[in-house]
Design a protein around this motif. Structure first.
Motif, mmCIF file in Angstrom:
data_model
loop_
_atom_site.group_PDB
_atom_site.id
_atom_site.type_symbol
_atom_site.label_atom_id
_atom_site.label_comp_id
_atom_site.label_asym_id
_atom_site.label_seq_id
_atom_site.Cartn_x
_atom_site.Cartn_y
_atom_site.Cartn_z
ATOM 1 N N LEU A 280 0.852 -1.191 0.000
ATOM 2 C CA LEU A 280 0.000 0.000 0.000
ATOM 3 C C LEU A 280 0.884 1.236 0.000
ATOM 4 O O LEU A 280 1.866 1.317 0.731
ATOM 5 N N LYS A 281 0.514 2.200 -0.816
ATOM 6 C CA LYS A 281 1.281 3.433 -0.908
ATOM 7 C C LYS A 281 0.980 4.318 0.293
ATOM 8 O O LYS A 281 -0.175 4.455 0.712
ATOM 9 N N ARG A 282 2.018 4.918 0.840
ATOM 10 C CA ARG A 282 1.886 5.800 1.994
ATOM 11 C C ARG A 282 2.581 7.121 1.715
ATOM 12 O O ARG A 282 3.321 7.271 0.737
ATOM 13 N N MET A 283 2.365 8.082 2.590
ATOM 14 C CA MET A 283 3.044 9.362 2.470
ATOM 15 C C MET A 283 4.527 9.191 2.772
ATOM 16 O O MET A 283 4.922 8.291 3.515
ATOM 17 N N GLU A 284 5.353 10.040 2.192
ATOM 18 C CA GLU A 284 6.775 10.029 2.523
ATOM 19 C C GLU A 284 6.945 10.352 4.004
ATOM 20 O O GLU A 284 6.172 11.120 4.581
ATOM 21 N N LYS A 285 7.936 9.773 4.637
ATOM 22 C CA LYS A 285 8.140 9.939 6.076
ATOM 23 C C LYS A 285 8.350 11.386 6.475
ATOM 24 O O LYS A 285 7.976 11.800 7.570
ATOM 25 N N ASN A 286 8.971 12.171 5.604
ATOM 26 C CA ASN A 286 9.265 13.554 5.961
ATOM 27 C C ASN A 286 8.146 14.523 5.612
ATOM 28 O O ASN A 286 8.272 15.724 5.775
ATOM 29 N N GLU A 287 7.009 13.972 5.103
ATOM 30 C CA GLU A 287 5.882 14.837 4.771
ATOM 31 C C GLU A 287 5.068 15.129 6.017
ATOM 32 O O GLU A 287 5.014 14.354 6.961
#
Length: 291
Positions: A280-287
């Motif tokens: 599953l696609k997730r947001m980038e950690k630094n977002e």
């Protein structure tokens, strides 16, 4: 090409589809929409998927259907069902900004459970929880009460509590009982519209998290279920917990439930866990978090 599978029976999913289409058109990104129907569910629609990126809009049942015909696509999952237990388990917000998700390169791999070649993302049950699903599906009030029909049927179910025969085998352990009230097997923590049945499950540890309630008093069963409802797991009484990756069940209950769907059964059940099965696609950690 971005392909979108949407549960056409859910108004919230169709509203979300409209929002996504506006974003894709604004970004001049080609896309194709595939809607579920009476003749084609999400599993059937997966046969028409040929691109690398897939957006799935729907609830636990929709993502379950997708996973049961999954062939390695990267999935953006937008939860718009009645329970949304998978989204709750993986702490995925439904108000995610689709434009940021499309740009993200971060994916997380999750396990699935398998019962007789049928996969599930969140949980499996025989006993009380399966009875709730059966009564809810047969209730004329379901279309009026929505997800609250399960709460109503849960309360009613206490007064209609059934016990079942079962032989439960895993590793070197075996449980034989003629007073099984609940056998719950989890991949993720949440099931049943927000009840945290397995607080130690992560969906990434390669294990089935099993809870058995058998040979107990009715008052103890009610007490235990209230503990689960209010997340007081440490106060559970006379409950067996097992962590394993394989399990065999023989029971006289003629159905079981996976991810909120009732499945008829008349044979031995073989359960296992497949590690890191889908992405599953997730947001980038630094977002930053979603708006």
């Amino acid at each position: 090409m971005i392909e979108i599978i949407v549960n056409s029976r859910n108004k919230k999913s169709l509203i979300e589809l409209d929002k996504i289409e506006r974003v894709l058109k604004k970004k001049n990104m080609p896309y194709k929409v595939l809607k579920t129907s009476k003749s084609k569910n999400a599993s059937d629609l997966m046969n028409e998927i040929c691109g690398d990126e897939l957006i799935v809009i729907g609830g636990d049942g929709t993502i379950n259907e997708v996973i049961n015909n999954y062939h390695g696509r990267d999935i953006i999952y937008l939860a718009h069902g009645s329970g949304n237990d998978l989204a709750r388990s993986i702490k995925f917000k439904k108000d995610v900004e689709i434009s940021r998700l499309l740009d993200s390169k971060r994916f997380i791999e999750y396990d699935v459970g398998v019962v007789n070649n049928r996969m599930f993302c969140s949980g499996f049950d025989v006993g009380f929880n399966a009875d709730i699903i059966k009564r809810a599906n047969n209730s004329k009030l379901k279309k009026y009460l929505g997800k609250y029909i399960y709460l109503l049927q849960g309360v009613i179910g206490i007064f209609m509590l059934k016990k079942y025969k079962a032989k439960i085998s895993c590793d070197d352990r075996e449980i034989n009982t003629d007073k099984l009230y609940l056998l719950n097997v989890m991949i993720q923590p949440y099931e049943g519209g927000g009840i945290k049945f397995a607080p130690n499950a992560t969906g990434q540890d390669g294990n089935l998290h099993i809870m058995v309630m058998e040979n107990i008093l009715l008052t103890t069963f009610v007490y235990n279920y209230l503990c689960l409802f209010f997340k007081k797991h440490s106060k559970l009484k006379n409950v067996t917990h097992i962590t394993t990756n394989r399990l065999t069940i023989k029971t006289n209950q003629k159905y079981f439930q996976i991810d909120g769907e009732l499945i008829n059964n008349n044979r031995s059940l073989n359960l296992s866990c497949i590690s890191k099965f889908y992405k599953l696609k997730r947001m980038e950690k630094n977002e930053k978090k979603f708006k």
